[in-house]
Each structure stands twice: as C-alpha cells, then as structure tokens.
Design a protein around this motif. Structure first.
Motif, PDB file in Angstrom:
ATOM      1  N   LYS B  35      -6.462  66.622 101.429  1.00 49.12           N
ATOM      2  CA  LYS B  35      -5.150  66.011 101.627  1.00 49.12           C
ATOM      3  C   LYS B  35      -5.043  64.708 100.834  1.00 49.12           C
ATOM      4  CE  LYS B  35      -1.984  64.761 105.353  1.00 49.12           C
ATOM      5  NZ  LYS B  35      -0.806  65.064 104.539  1.00 49.12           N
ATOM      6  N   ASN B  38      -1.597  59.292 101.698  1.00 49.31           N
ATOM      7  CA  ASN B  38      -0.242  58.744 101.730  1.00 49.31           C
ATOM      8  C   ASN B  38      -0.159  57.902 102.996  1.00 49.31           C
ATOM      9  OD1 ASN B  38       1.403  59.562  99.506  1.00 49.31           O
ATOM     10  ND2 ASN B  38       1.372  61.660 100.276  1.00 49.31           N
ATOM     11  N   GLU B  39      -0.347  56.619 102.842  1.00 47.93           N
ATOM     12  CA  GLU B  39      -0.465  55.747 104.017  1.00 47.93           C
ATOM     13  C   GLU B  39       0.525  54.584 103.880  1.00 47.93           C
ATOM     14  OE1 GLU B  39      -4.510  54.464 104.440  1.00 47.93           O
ATOM     15  OE2 GLU B  39      -4.079  53.138 106.130  1.00 47.93           O
ATOM     16  N   VAL B  40       1.121  54.188 104.997  1.00 52.98           N
ATOM     17  CA  VAL B  40       2.018  53.024 104.980  1.00 52.98           C
ATOM     18  C   VAL B  40       1.436  51.967 105.913  1.00 52.98           C
ATOM     19  CG1 VAL B  40       4.356  52.189 105.399  1.00 52.98           C
ATOM     20  CG2 VAL B  40       4.012  54.523 104.572  1.00 52.98           C
ATOM     21  N   PHE B  42       2.212  48.163 107.632  1.00 49.41           N
ATOM     22  CA  PHE B  42       3.233  47.138 107.871  1.00 49.41           C
ATOM     23  C   PHE B  42       2.575  45.809 108.245  1.00 49.41           C
ATOM     24  CE2 PHE B  42       5.707  51.043 108.591  1.00 49.41           C
ATOM     25  CZ  PHE B  42       6.734  50.806 107.688  1.00 49.41           C
ATOM     26  N   PHE B 153       1.719  45.273  92.869  1.00 52.34           N
ATOM     27  CA  PHE B 153       1.002  46.545  92.987  1.00 52.34           C
ATOM     28  C   PHE B 153      -0.410  46.452  92.423  1.00 52.34           C
ATOM     29  CE2 PHE B 153       3.015  47.218  88.755  1.00 52.34           C
ATOM     30  CZ  PHE B 153       1.988  47.803  88.028  1.00 52.34           C
ATOM     31  N   LEU B 161      -2.786  54.096  94.286  1.00 52.83           N
ATOM     32  CA  LEU B 161      -1.758  53.076  94.080  1.00 52.83           C
ATOM     33  C   LEU B 161      -1.504  52.331  95.384  1.00 52.83           C
ATOM     34  CD1 LEU B 161       0.690  51.808  92.520  1.00 52.83           C
ATOM     35  CD2 LEU B 161       2.047  53.744  93.374  1.00 52.83           C
ATOM     36  N   THR B 163       1.234  49.526  96.646  1.00 52.68           N
ATOM     37  CA  THR B 163       2.443  48.833  96.198  1.00 52.68           C
ATOM     38  C   THR B 163       3.395  48.601  97.364  1.00 52.68           C
ATOM     39  OG1 THR B 163       4.241  48.891  94.560  1.00 52.68           O
ATOM     40  CG2 THR B 163       3.678  50.979  95.579  1.00 52.68           C
ATOM     41  N   GLY B 164       4.233  47.596  97.236  1.00 50.61           N
ATOM     42  CA  GLY B 164       5.188  47.325  98.304  1.00 50.61           C
ATOM     43  C   GLY B 164       5.840  45.975  98.142  1.00 50.61           C
ATOM     44  N   ASN B 179       5.736  45.403 103.845  1.00 53.70           N
ATOM     45  CA  ASN B 179       5.201  46.771 103.830  1.00 53.70           C
ATOM     46  C   ASN B 179       4.348  47.003 102.591  1.00 53.70           C
ATOM     47  OD1 ASN B 179       6.807  48.234 101.578  1.00 53.70           O
ATOM     48  ND2 ASN B 179       8.393  47.160 102.750  1.00 53.70           N
ATOM     49  N   ILE B 181       2.682  50.623 100.576  1.00 58.12           N
ATOM     50  CA  ILE B 181       2.383  52.052 100.477  1.00 58.12           C
ATOM     51  C   ILE B 181       1.039  52.193  99.773  1.00 58.12           C
ATOM     52  CG2 ILE B 181       2.988  54.091  99.102  1.00 58.12           C
ATOM     53  CD1 ILE B 181       5.902  53.619  99.795  1.00 58.12           C
ATOM     54  N   VAL B 182       0.175  53.060 100.318  1.00 53.89           N
ATOM     55  CA  VAL B 182      -1.093  53.384  99.667  1.00 53.89           C
ATOM     56  C   VAL B 182      -1.061  54.883  99.396  1.00 53.89           C
ATOM     57  CG1 VAL B 182      -3.609  53.327  99.856  1.00 53.89           C
ATOM     58  CG2 VAL B 182      -2.238  51.589 101.038  1.00 53.89           C
ATOM     59  N   GLU B 185      -0.569  60.072  95.280  1.00 53.82           N
ATOM     60  CA  GLU B 185       0.402  61.008  94.721  1.00 53.82           C
ATOM     61  C   GLU B 185       0.532  60.797  93.207  1.00 53.82           C
ATOM     62  OE1 GLU B 185       2.222  63.547  96.160  1.00 53.82           O
ATOM     63  OE2 GLU B 185       2.818  63.824  94.076  1.00 53.82           O
ATOM     64  N   ASP B 187       2.609  61.781  90.936  1.00 49.86           N
ATOM     65  CA  ASP B 187       3.950  61.474  90.394  1.00 49.86           C
ATOM     66  C   ASP B 187       4.327  60.007  90.622  1.00 49.86           C
ATOM     67  OD1 ASP B 187       4.176  64.065  89.630  1.00 49.86           O
ATOM     68  OD2 ASP B 187       5.438  64.686  91.307  1.00 49.86           O
ATOM     69  N   LEU B 188       3.725  59.374  91.613  1.00 48.35           N
ATOM     70  CA  LEU B 188       3.975  57.952  91.854  1.00 48.35           C
ATOM     71  C   LEU B 188       2.955  57.085  91.119  1.00 48.35           C
ATOM     72  CD1 LEU B 188       4.770  58.066  95.691  1.00 48.35           C
ATOM     73  CD2 LEU B 188       6.382  58.119  93.771  1.00 48.35           C
TER      74      LEU B 188
END
Lengths: 222, 222
Positions: B35, B38-40, B42, B153, B161, B163-164, B179, B181-182, B185, B187-188
């Motif tokens: 998998k 994809n982690e957020v 805060f 980033f 990546l 970034t936020g 915030n 994002i880790v 992906e 495409d990002l």
C-alpha cells in the motif's frame, strides 16, 4: 476411442483455461475505476484571461488585454472550484483574491452550500473578501485565540481536495513560488473533511463560552 | 462410453477453470504492490519528548518533563524525515525549528545528500537555521528577486513527498492550525521533484547573470 476423447478433454481444458483468462481480464478492465485525479499546480501562474471560465460565451468576445485561450495554473484552480455542484468547504488563512471570490459567489448563486473558515486577523485587514462573502449570505467563521488558522485547503462536493502553500491572494497567485495539490485520493481527502467539520464546530459562535475578557474559550489543543 | 467421457471432459474443464481462477487470484495477491503511503498530519502537535527518535536507547533514560512514548504529528514528521537513507531535498519558506534542524544535521552526518532551498528574506532573520546548515557543509540556496519562495515541501530519497501549509518553525508546529500531507503517490511526487530540480538550477549562484545593481537575473516566469 479413449485416445480421441483424451485429446478432446485436454483441448476442452485448454480452451476453458484460455476463455477464463480472457473473461477475467475483460472483467478487470470493465470494473477498474476511472483514474483518480492527482494533479499538482505550481505558481506563480502565467497571466491569462479567465473570463471564459465564468462565462463560456465570452471566449470570443472578451476584449481585455490579457492572452486568451491559455490554460494556466490559476485557470485550472478556478475550474476545479467552479466544478462544485453541491458543496464547497473553504479553510483559507488569507482570502483576498477577487477572481476566487467571484467564483465562490457564482457557486453561491447556483445554490451550492458554502462554508468558509478563515483566520480572524487576516479577515479584518483591508482587501479581505470575508465581508463580501458574508454580505452574499455565505457563512464565514473565524478562529479565536492568538494562533494562526494557517490552513489553505478546499473540499469540493466532498470528493475533491485542493490544498497546498497557496493563500487565496493576488500576490500568491501572480508572484510567489507556491504549490497546490488537487486530489480525489480518499486517504488524503477524508482527514481534511474530518478536520474541517471538527473546526467548523469548534469555531461555531453559538458554542463559545465567554470568559471575563469576552474572549471565547475553546479546545486548548488548538 | 461417450457419456462417461463427456462427463470427464466437462469435469476437467470445470477443474481447469477453477484452478486457473485460483492461480490468477494468487498471482494478483503476490504481485500487488504494498500500500502506498498516504498520510495526513495536522498541527498544532501535542507536546511530547522526541529524544528517542534521534536516539532509540534514550526511550527509558530521558529525564525531560515532557510526556514520553507518545506518538504525535511532530514525531511522525520527524520519523519520516529521518527515514532518508540517500537524499533529502528541502524547499522550505521558513526554517527555524531546532529539532527539524537537528534531524537534517543527523542525516548529513550519516552521509545523506542534502539540498536546501529557502526564502532569502527568511534566511536572513534571527533564528533561521540556514547558517547552521551551511556551517555543517550543507548546500543551501536562496531565491532572488522580490517575491516569496513560499513552498514548504520535502522529498525523501526521491520516494516520499512531505508538503503542506506547515513552515518549519516552532510556532507552526506547536501553536498554529496547520497540515502536512505525506505521500508516495507518483503522480504527486514527480512534479514536486521536477520543480525542485528546476528551482535548484535557477537559483544556482554560478548561473546568476549580474546586472548593474548586482542582483542576479533569473527566469522571468518566477
């Protein structure tokens, strides 16, 4: 006779195997979901006319001096925002860009449900669009306390996340080096939706508990 | 006799079909990639000791007053940065957080190749870690001109990546609503890597063409 039947049985087995592989591949192609949007936009954006994004019939009639028919980071951002058909949740530190404000007002007039969370200090400065949005009947809430509400994200129709370093100001769009991610990835979208809903409740003025200095108290973890 | 053989042939066909489906499902499970992260995260982050992230043996010996053994947004961020084994590219507007600086210096001492792009105005203020990083032999480049390099980033090992909205400051980590994002992906990740490499060349001092006021010229689109 038995040899012939053996050959037939093996042949049938091979044909069945081939057909089942074909069937599974076809089903996989049919059932595969469409590609998830994962787009990155960098700024400053090129300068170009965006009138046609608000009014498609103006593509050949707008007489402004900017280049026409050019897709830019900013036109992509506007298009994503204007794709909202049911809801738009904005959590933006600084919101003074008039094109972005126009997009939000256009959505409001179409019946899209809009919620705006912004920073109380920035909301009070000259040029902030907070007053314009409130006058149009859009619910705008601000944080309280001494810290910054420094997010810069939007959720379109509960399906599309727009987030990054870009404040919704003219300088950010036209001058600074900035980035935006536009994504439908559920693992990224879901936490932002939950955080927006949490903050929306935290900064509901009806929930404030006034202290002696008339400053509303709120969750200390914020 | 032929009826018996027909039954055998059909049975063989069914068994072959079942086995081929099983085989394909097994192959799919085996070949499916792990998998994607994809982690957020805060912020503000809860306050907790992060000493064990730098030095695992300190988990039971650190005597500081902060809570121990608590995973926070900040400890997750530090862990992701410290996971670098070959390269770390940072493109950060404001970098004054000493724990994050310590993490970058720790990676440098392990031989990780580090490149830092930061905003020239912020790099000059008191508390900026730019000088500390340069003293440690890390290559730090700054933008030129009057606009902000407002990115926040990082790219870890060309695979992850981060970034936020979060600047690498103590206030951003401990006070503001922010915030990150880790994500792995592709495409990002890819556009951010390309943008970093582009800016790294644009802001290479060796490429500057000095004008009469000694300010290096650069791509006008920036």
């Amino acid at each position: 006779m038995s040899v012939v039947w053996t050959v037939k049985a093996v042949s049938l087995g091979l044909v069945t195997f081939s057909l089942s592989v074909e069937l599974l591949c076809w089903l996989r192609r049919r059932l595969r979901p469409r590609k998830t949007i994962n787009e990155v936009l960098f700024f400053p954006s090129e300068m170009a006319c965006v009138e046609h994004i608000f009014n498609p019939t103006s593509r050949f009639t707008c007489l402004c001096q900017l280049p026409h028919g050019v897709e830019t980071s900013f036109s992509r951002l506007l298009s994503h925002i204007l794709s909202a058909s049911s809801s738009l949740d904005l959590c933006i530190f600084a919101f003074s860009n008039m094109d972005l404000s126009r997009a939000v007002l256009a959505l409001k007039s179409k019946g899209v449900i809009i919620r705006v969370l912004t920073d109380k200090d920035y909301a009070a400065i000259k040029g902030s669009q907070t007053g314009v949005l409130r006058k149009a009947g859009i619910c705008v809430r601000c944080n309280v306390g001494s810290v910054y509400m420094h997010h810069k994200f939007a959720v379109v129709d509960g399906r599309l996340l727009i987030t990054g370093s870009l404040n919704w100001t003219l300088t950010a769009v036209q001058a600074n080096m900035e980035n935006i991610i536009v994504t439908e990835e559920p693992d990224l979208l879901r936490p932002f939706m939950e955080e927006f809903n949490r903050l929306w409740v935290v900064y509901d003025p009806a929930q404030y508990h006034c202290s002696s200095d008339q400053r509303p108290s709120h969750n200390s973890s914020l």
